[in-house]
Write a protein that holds these residues in place. Sequence first.
Motif, PDB file in Angstrom:
ATOM      1  N   ARG A 160       4.399   5.833  14.773  1.00 49.68           N
ATOM      2  CA  ARG A 160       4.608   6.776  13.667  1.00 49.68           C
ATOM      3  C   ARG A 160       5.390   6.134  12.526  1.00 49.68           C
ATOM      4  NH1 ARG A 160       5.164  12.329  15.239  1.00 49.68           N
ATOM      5  NH2 ARG A 160       4.633  12.726  13.067  1.00 49.68           N
ATOM      6  N   CYS A 161       6.140   5.060  12.845  1.00 46.00           N
ATOM      7  CA  CYS A 161       6.975   4.405  11.836  1.00 46.00           C
ATOM      8  C   CYS A 161       6.564   2.948  11.693  1.00 46.00           C
ATOM      9  CB  CYS A 161       8.443   4.397  12.279  1.00 46.00           C
ATOM     10  SG  CYS A 161       9.085   5.984  12.748  1.00 46.00           S
ATOM     11  N   PRO A 162       6.780   2.361  10.532  1.00 48.74           N
ATOM     12  CA  PRO A 162       6.488   0.936  10.388  1.00 48.74           C
ATOM     13  C   PRO A 162       7.333   0.127  11.369  1.00 48.74           C
ATOM     14  CG  PRO A 162       7.083   1.918   8.272  1.00 48.74           C
ATOM     15  CD  PRO A 162       7.340   2.951   9.316  1.00 48.74           C
TER      16      PRO A 162
ATOM     17  N   GLU B 108      -1.305  -1.899   9.792  1.00 48.53           N
ATOM     18  CA  GLU B 108      -1.576  -1.825  11.228  1.00 48.53           C
ATOM     19  C   GLU B 108      -0.324  -1.424  12.005  1.00 48.53           C
ATOM     20  OE1 GLU B 108      -4.229  -1.570  12.764  1.00 48.53           O
ATOM     21  OE2 GLU B 108      -3.788  -2.075  14.840  1.00 48.53           O
ATOM     22  N   ASP B 109       0.848  -1.852  11.546  1.00 53.82           N
ATOM     23  CA  ASP B 109       2.082  -1.508  12.272  1.00 53.82           C
ATOM     24  C   ASP B 109       2.373  -0.011  12.192  1.00 53.82           C
ATOM     25  OD1 ASP B 109       2.831  -1.507   9.560  1.00 53.82           O
ATOM     26  OD2 ASP B 109       4.846  -2.238   9.982  1.00 53.82           O
ATOM     27  N   LEU B 110       1.697   0.651  11.259  1.00 54.62           N
ATOM     28  CA  LEU B 110       1.881   2.085  11.081  1.00 54.62           C
ATOM     29  C   LEU B 110       0.793   2.873  11.813  1.00 54.62           C
ATOM     30  CD1 LEU B 110       3.811   3.883   9.572  1.00 54.62           C
ATOM     31  CD2 LEU B 110       2.431   3.586   7.529  1.00 54.62           C
TER      32      LEU B 110
ATOM     33  N   GLY C  33       0.886 -11.878   4.559  1.00 52.29           N
ATOM     34  CA  GLY C  33       1.585 -11.901   5.831  1.00 52.29           C
ATOM     35  C   GLY C  33       1.605 -10.587   6.578  1.00 52.29           C
ATOM     36  N   MET C  34       0.850  -9.599   6.102  1.00 48.67           N
ATOM     37  CA  MET C  34       0.851  -8.272   6.730  1.00 48.67           C
ATOM     38  C   MET C  34      -0.562  -7.958   7.225  1.00 48.67           C
ATOM     39  SD  MET C  34       2.467  -5.134   7.007  1.00 48.67           S
ATOM     40  CE  MET C  34       3.862  -5.287   5.916  1.00 48.67           C
ATOM     41  N   ALA C  35      -0.657  -7.424   8.448  1.00 49.59           N
ATOM     42  CA  ALA C  35      -1.972  -7.045   8.982  1.00 49.59           C
ATOM     43  C   ALA C  35      -2.299  -5.613   8.562  1.00 49.59           C
ATOM     44  CB  ALA C  35      -1.967  -7.169  10.495  1.00 49.59           C
TER      45      ALA C  35
ATOM     46  N   THR D  29     -11.243  -3.352  12.853  1.00 46.76           N
ATOM     47  CA  THR D  29     -11.332  -4.404  11.848  1.00 46.76           C
ATOM     48  C   THR D  29      -9.981  -4.582  11.180  1.00 46.76           C
ATOM     49  OG1 THR D  29     -13.637  -3.837  11.462  1.00 46.76           O
ATOM     50  CG2 THR D  29     -12.554  -5.155   9.770  1.00 46.76           C
ATOM     51  N   LEU D  30      -9.525  -5.837  11.131  1.00 41.40           N
ATOM     52  CA  LEU D  30      -8.222  -6.137  10.529  1.00 41.40           C
ATOM     53  C   LEU D  30      -8.384  -7.152   9.414  1.00 41.40           C
ATOM     54  CD1 LEU D  30      -6.271  -6.555  13.889  1.00 41.40           C
ATOM     55  CD2 LEU D  30      -6.069  -4.627  12.323  1.00 41.40           C
TER      56      LEU D  30
END
Length: 285
Positions: free
Chosen positions: A112-114, A106-108, A86-88, A80-81
Amino acid sequence: MNSQFLSWFPLFSILVILEISVLIRIPSCSSNPDVFYETCGTAFSCGNISGIGYPFRGTGSPEYCGYPGLVLNCNQDNITLIESMGMAYRVLGIDQTIQFMRIAREDLMESRCPQDLVNTTLDYTLFDYASTNYMNVTFIFGCPVSTNFPGLSNLTCGSNGYSSAYLLPGAQGPGSCNVSVVVPAPLIQADLGGTLNTTSLDQIVQEGFQVKWKVDGKACSDCTASSGLCGYNLSTNQSTCYCSKPPYMSNTCLATAAGPSGSSGTRSFVMKMWLSLAWFPARGP
Ligand SMILES: *[C@@H]1O[C@H](CO)[C@@H](O)[C@H](O)[C@H]1NC(C)=O
Ligand SMILES: *[C@@H]1O[C@H](CO)[C@@H](O)[C@H](O)[C@H]1NC(C)=O
Ligand SMILES: *[C@@H]1O[C@H](CO)[C@@H](O)[C@H](O)[C@H]1NC(C)=O
Ligand SMILES: *[C@@H]1O[C@H](CO)[C@@H](O)[C@H](O)[C@H]1NC(C)=O
Ligand SMILES: *[C@@H]1O[C@H](CO)[C@@H](O)[C@H](O)[C@H]1NC(C)=O
Ligand SMILES: *[C@@H]1O[C@H](CO)[C@@H](O)[C@H](O)[C@H]1NC(C)=O
Ligand SMILES: *[C@@H]1O[C@H](CO)[C@@H](O)[C@H](O)[C@H]1NC(C)=O
Ligand SMILES: *[C@@H]1O[C@H](CO)[C@@H](O)[C@H](O)[C@H]1NC(C)=O
Ligand SMILES: *[C@@H]1O[C@H](CO)[C@@H](O)[C@H](O)[C@H]1NC(C)=O
């Protein structure tokens, strides 16, 4: 007399067919209020998240079913997102009774890193941090080779343009490094000497952080207590209540429950049928 009636029969049939076609057309037209209750009745479920209703809606539900900005998307992996500023964010849990949601960038979650080199900013019109039980941590990228942060996590990063990152407690600027990215994380306790176990920071960031949504739940509890479904009026920008019976939209559906049964459409149909029958003999010679 009989032949008189039969001669009018085709006209009567046409009237009936017209009436039926009107009745059938109504539910497919989304601007009619009786469909609100039906189309907003499907709760959002996806993977570990299930049975989520207003103020949230799934991406497949009409806009009038949910509060703007609280739109949940179920991806192909049943994750679920929710998108905000502007950030998921990945939704890790939702508790509708206390209006808490646990989310993580979600990018994390995928690395391991953003991957997006931007700070985490909450949309304060919709959310607040749920408690003071969180802390900021900072990823720092592009440090001069001479840099050494003893005891800090030195993470290997992927495809964000930097091969590695340091992870520091608190919200920090980049200093002599190129860029810093601040991310909220669950609060970890310092030991008796007052030092944080910073090597475990990289494990806690994926646990996400709790936010509380600000949409007032009071109007909605009155609505659901009266068997209504909460929705959003796109012209007044306010929560509204959809009912399964006329008047379909109201502050609560209590009046509806006590009102007459049967839809007004059916009643007007029966009345017009009766009128057209009564009209035939009067037209006879
Ligand atoms: C569901 O929860 C379990 C246990 O918390 C976790 O291992 C799993 O990855 C979750 N699945 C999804 C799709 O989030
Ligand atoms: C997602 O959930 C649905 C329903 O529970 C299930 O049928 C489907 O196999 C799941 N897909 C994945 C990729 O886990
Ligand atoms: C985290 O950092 C933000 C700014 O980046 C700040 O507004 C907030 O108060 C900080 N939270 C804590 C718990 O330090
Ligand atoms: C940091 O930024 C400088 C100037 O933009 C650039 O020359 C340098 O390559 C960057 N460092 C890294 C590790 O990317
Ligand atoms: C951190 O990791 C990077 C890449 O793995 C490495 O080049 C660098 O020397 C490490 N720094 C320290 C202080 O260990
Ligand atoms: C993130 O916030 C810090 C201050 O808390 C700031 O120094 C830094 O430049 C910001 N990073 C980005 C990518 O904007
Ligand atoms: C710090 O946390 C890591 C991972 O949770 C653990 O293995 C390690 O023993 C901890 N170090 C201290 C000094 O508590
Ligand atoms: C929204 O509010 C307006 C004004 O009160 C009302 O006329 C309209 O029917 C409402 N629409 C919905 C979908 O609730
Ligand atoms: C409702 O919100 C929309 C979009 O934000 C805005 O354009 C409109 O003026 C608002 N209407 C009212 C009555 O507040």
